[in-house]
Write a protein that holds these residues in place. Structure first.
Motif, mmCIF file in Angstrom:
data_model
loop_
_atom_site.group_PDB
_atom_site.id
_atom_site.type_symbol
_atom_site.label_atom_id
_atom_site.label_comp_id
_atom_site.label_asym_id
_atom_site.label_seq_id
_atom_site.Cartn_x
_atom_site.Cartn_y
_atom_site.Cartn_z
ATOM 1 N N THR A 108 0.835 -1.202 0.000
ATOM 2 C CA THR A 108 0.000 0.000 0.000
ATOM 3 C C THR A 108 0.869 1.251 0.000
ATOM 4 O O THR A 108 1.980 1.243 0.537
ATOM 5 C CB THR A 108 -0.950 0.018 1.219
ATOM 6 N N ASP A 109 0.343 2.312 -0.610
ATOM 7 C CA ASP A 109 1.051 3.597 -0.611
ATOM 8 C C ASP A 109 0.982 4.278 0.749
ATOM 9 O O ASP A 109 1.774 5.172 1.043
ATOM 10 C CB ASP A 109 0.424 4.539 -1.645
ATOM 11 N N GLY A 110 0.028 3.907 1.568
ATOM 12 C CA GLY A 110 -0.093 4.504 2.892
ATOM 13 C C GLY A 110 1.171 4.257 3.704
ATOM 14 O O GLY A 110 1.771 3.189 3.615
ATOM 15 N N GLU A 154 -2.277 11.948 -3.868
ATOM 16 C CA GLU A 154 -2.482 11.016 -4.978
ATOM 17 C C GLU A 154 -2.816 9.600 -4.515
ATOM 18 O O GLU A 154 -2.923 8.682 -5.317
ATOM 19 C CB GLU A 154 -1.216 10.969 -5.853
ATOM 20 N N ILE A 155 -2.949 9.436 -3.231
ATOM 21 C CA ILE A 155 -3.224 8.099 -2.704
ATOM 22 C C ILE A 155 -4.722 7.793 -2.749
ATOM 23 O O ILE A 155 -5.534 8.550 -2.231
ATOM 24 C CB ILE A 155 -2.706 7.962 -1.252
ATOM 25 N N ALA A 156 -5.034 6.695 -3.379
ATOM 26 C CA ALA A 156 -6.433 6.232 -3.377
ATOM 27 C C ALA A 156 -6.731 5.561 -2.044
ATOM 28 O O ALA A 156 -5.894 4.847 -1.506
ATOM 29 C CB ALA A 156 -6.644 5.244 -4.514
ATOM 30 N N THR A 157 -7.902 5.813 -1.526
ATOM 31 C CA THR A 157 -8.244 5.246 -0.223
ATOM 32 C C THR A 157 -9.534 4.445 -0.281
ATOM 33 O O THR A 157 -10.352 4.593 -1.174
ATOM 34 C CB THR A 157 -8.409 6.343 0.849
ATOM 35 N N SER A 162 -8.690 11.476 -3.919
ATOM 36 C CA SER A 162 -8.085 12.523 -3.121
ATOM 37 C C SER A 162 -8.728 12.593 -1.749
ATOM 38 O O SER A 162 -9.438 13.509 -1.385
ATOM 39 C CB SER A 162 -8.140 13.852 -3.860
ATOM 40 N N ALA A 163 -8.380 11.586 -0.991
ATOM 41 C CA ALA A 163 -8.967 11.474 0.339
ATOM 42 C C ALA A 163 -8.512 12.594 1.252
ATOM 43 O O ALA A 163 -9.274 13.078 2.093
ATOM 44 C CB ALA A 163 -8.606 10.133 0.951
ATOM 45 N N ASP A 207 -8.571 9.780 6.480
ATOM 46 C CA ASP A 207 -7.279 9.301 6.947
ATOM 47 C C ASP A 207 -6.580 8.577 5.806
ATOM 48 O O ASP A 207 -6.792 7.399 5.576
ATOM 49 C CB ASP A 207 -7.498 8.361 8.119
ATOM 50 N N THR A 208 -5.755 9.314 5.100
ATOM 51 C CA THR A 208 -5.202 8.779 3.867
ATOM 52 C C THR A 208 -4.254 7.609 4.083
ATOM 53 O O THR A 208 -4.315 6.611 3.366
ATOM 54 C CB THR A 208 -4.444 9.891 3.123
ATOM 55 N N GLU A 209 -3.373 7.721 5.064
ATOM 56 C CA GLU A 209 -2.369 6.658 5.232
ATOM 57 C C GLU A 209 -3.021 5.349 5.686
ATOM 58 O O GLU A 209 -2.796 4.295 5.108
ATOM 59 C CB GLU A 209 -1.310 7.078 6.268
ATOM 60 N N LEU A 210 -3.831 5.443 6.692
ATOM 61 C CA LEU A 210 -4.474 4.234 7.222
ATOM 62 C C LEU A 210 -5.534 3.713 6.267
ATOM 63 O O LEU A 210 -5.744 2.508 6.139
ATOM 64 C CB LEU A 210 -5.104 4.539 8.584
ATOM 65 N N GLY A 211 -6.194 4.641 5.595
ATOM 66 C CA GLY A 211 -7.276 4.249 4.703
ATOM 67 C C GLY A 211 -6.832 3.941 3.288
ATOM 68 O O GLY A 211 -7.660 3.669 2.424
#
Ligand SMILES: [Zn+2]
Length: 388
Positions: free
Chosen positions: A115-117, A293-296, A348-349, A355-359
Motif C-alpha cells: 500500500t502507498d499509505g 495522490e493516494i487512493a483510499t 483525493s482522500a 485518513d489517507t495513510e491508514l485508509g
C-alpha cells in the motif's frame, strides 16, 4: 540471540486465503490437529479468564496464534508486496533487532504490505508489518531499523495483550458457559485486536516503544536518530492534509515525542552511528506517493472490513475508541471521520479530510512471502553493515 534457530521466518506456510468471518469455523473444522490444539488452548485460557476475571495471560504459542489471525486480517486489508529480495532485506534488519530482545525465540515475521499509505503495525506473537509507502518515505537502514524496533517493542512488551486485558475487550458474560475454539468470542477477540493494532496504542505504550526501540536499535549499532527523522518527515508529509494538521508537527504530543527522543539520545549517550543509506538503496527503490495522490478505501475501521460490511461499525457502537488514537506510529494518522458503511475508492482522500495513510487502498495479492533467514545469514548481514 543465544538459541535462535532458523525458524524465524517461516511466515505463511499456510497461505490460506480464509474469509475472515469464517476463520474460526474453518479452524474448528479443517484445522490440523496442532492448530486445533492451539486454538483449544487459547479457548481454555479464555475460559480461565472468565472464571478468574483478573489477569489474562496467554502462552507464547497462543499469542502467536492470535497474532497469525490478526496478521491475516491485515494482509487481507492491504495486500502483500510479492518481492522476495525486499522481504528478505526487511527481515534481516528485523531479525538483527529481534535477536537482541528479551524474546529472541519468537517466530518473528516481517511482512511488507502493498500500500502507498505510510504505516507500520505490530501484531502479537512477532508479526511485524511495514508498508511499501513507509519504505518509500525512508532514506536509510537506520530509519527502517528504528521503526521496526518501535514495532518489535510493542511485541516484546506485550502491549496488545495488556490492552486487551485493561480494556476488557473480551467481555465474558455470565451466561457464556463455554468459550471454545470456534466461538464467536474468539472471532471477536481477533476483530478487536486487529482494530487495536491498526489504530495504535495508548500514549504510554507509544512512548515506551519509542524509548526502548531506539535503545534496542542503538544496541546493535544503528544510529538512534532515525526514528525522529522519519517521524518528522511523516509529519511534514501530512501538513497538507487539512483535517490532520493538528496531529503533526505543531501538535504538542508530536513535539513532546520528538523532544523525548532527542533528550534520551543525549542522556543515555546513544552514540551508534550506522545509517547504511547505500545498502538501503540497494534493496529499496520505492518512492513515496504524495498523499494527495493516494487512493483510499473508506468504511469500517479504516476500510478494515474492505467490502463495506458493517460488522466493524456495529462493534464500535458499544466500545469506546482506543485512547489517544493520534499518537502511535500507525496511529499518528487519526482515523477519518467517515460514517460510511460501504467501501469506496477515491482519488483525493486528503482533500476530504479522510485518513489517507491508514485508509489507503491495498494491493491485490494477499499471499505472504516466505523467506528463510539463517543465523549465518544474520551474522553475515551484521558483519557487512558493521553492526554488533
Ligand atoms: Zn507504536
Amino acid at each position: 540471540m543465544r538459541t535462535h534457530g532458523t525458524s524465524g521466518l517461516h511466515a505463511g506456510r499456510r497461505a490460506i486465503a480464509l474469509a475472515a468471518a469464517a476463520l474460526a469455523i474453518l479452524f474448528a473444522t479443517t484445522a490440523t490437529s496442532a492448530e486445533a490444539r492451539q486454538f483449544g488452548q487459547l479457548g481454555a485460557v479464555a475460559k480461565k479468564a472468565q472464571e478468574v476475571h483478573a489477569a489474562w495471560n496467554i502462552s507464547d504459542a497462543d499469542e502467536q496464534q492470535l497474532g497469525a489471525a490478526v496478521s491475516q486480517k491485515i494482509r487481507e486489508r492491504y495486500g502483500v508486496v510479492q518481492d522476495e529480495a525486499v522481504t528478505r532485506y526487511v527481515s534481516l534488519v528485523g531479525m538483527v533487532l529481534a535477536q537482541a530482545t528479551s524474546r529472541p525465540n519468537l517466530a518473528w515475521k516481517f511482512i511488507v504490505l502493498d500500500t502507498d499509505g505510510v504505516n507500520a503495525f505490530a501484531a502479537p506473537g512477532g508479526y511485524v508489518h511495514i508498508t511499501r509507502g513507509a519504505l518509500g518515505l525512508m532514506s536509510s537502514e537506520s530509519e527502517l531499523a528504528d521503526v521496526l524496533a518501535h514495532e518489535i517493542t510493542h511485541v516484546t512488551e506485550k502491549h496488545t495483550i495488556a490492552a486487551i486485558r485493561k480494556g476488557n475487550m473480551v467481555q465474558f458474560g455470565a451466561n457464556q458457559s463455554s468459550v471454545t475454539a470456534d466461538s464467536a468470542l474468539f472471532q471477536k477477540l481477533i476483530d478487536k485486536t486487529t482494530e487495536l493494532v491498526l489504530l495504535g496504542f495508548g500514549r504510554a505504550d507509544e512512548l515506551e516503544a519509542d524509548q526502548k526501540g531506539i535503545r534496542l536499535a542503538n544496541s546493535v549499532g544503528y544510529a538512534p536518530g532515525g526514528l525522529g527523522e522519519f517521524l518528522k518527515r511523516l509529519s511534514d508529509r501530512n501538513k497538507g492534509s487539512s483535517a490532520k494538521q493538528g496531529l503533526f508537527a505543531s501538535h504538542p504530543e508530536m513535539q513532546e515525542r520528538l523532544d523525548k527522543l532527542s533528550k534520551q539520545i543525549a542522556s543515555e549517550h546513544l552514540a551508534s552511528t550506522a545509517t547504511l543509506q547505500d545498502r538501503y538503496r540497494k534493496f529499496i527503490s520505492y518512492t513515496a506517493t504524495p498523499q494527495s495522490e493516494i487512493a483510499t478505501v473508506t468504511g469500517g475501521a479504516a476500510g478494515l472490513t474492505g467490502g463495506g460490511e458493517t460488522k466493524k461499525d456495529d462493534a464500535k457502537k458499544d466500545e469506546p475508541p482506543p485512547k489517544k488514537k493520534g499518537f502511535g506510529l500507525g496511529g499518528l494518522l487519526a482515523p477519518g471521520p467517515s460514517e460510511k458503511k460501504s467501501a469506496e475508492v477515491t482519488g483525493s482522500a486528503a482533500a476530504r479530510g479522510a485518513d489517507t495513510e491508514l485508509g489507503a487502498k491495498g494491493g491485490p495479492v494477499k499471499t505472504i512471502v516466505v523467506v528463510n533467514v539463517t543465523p549465518a545469514d544474520i551474522a553475515a548481514f551484521k558483519k557487512e553493515g558493521n553492526l554488533k
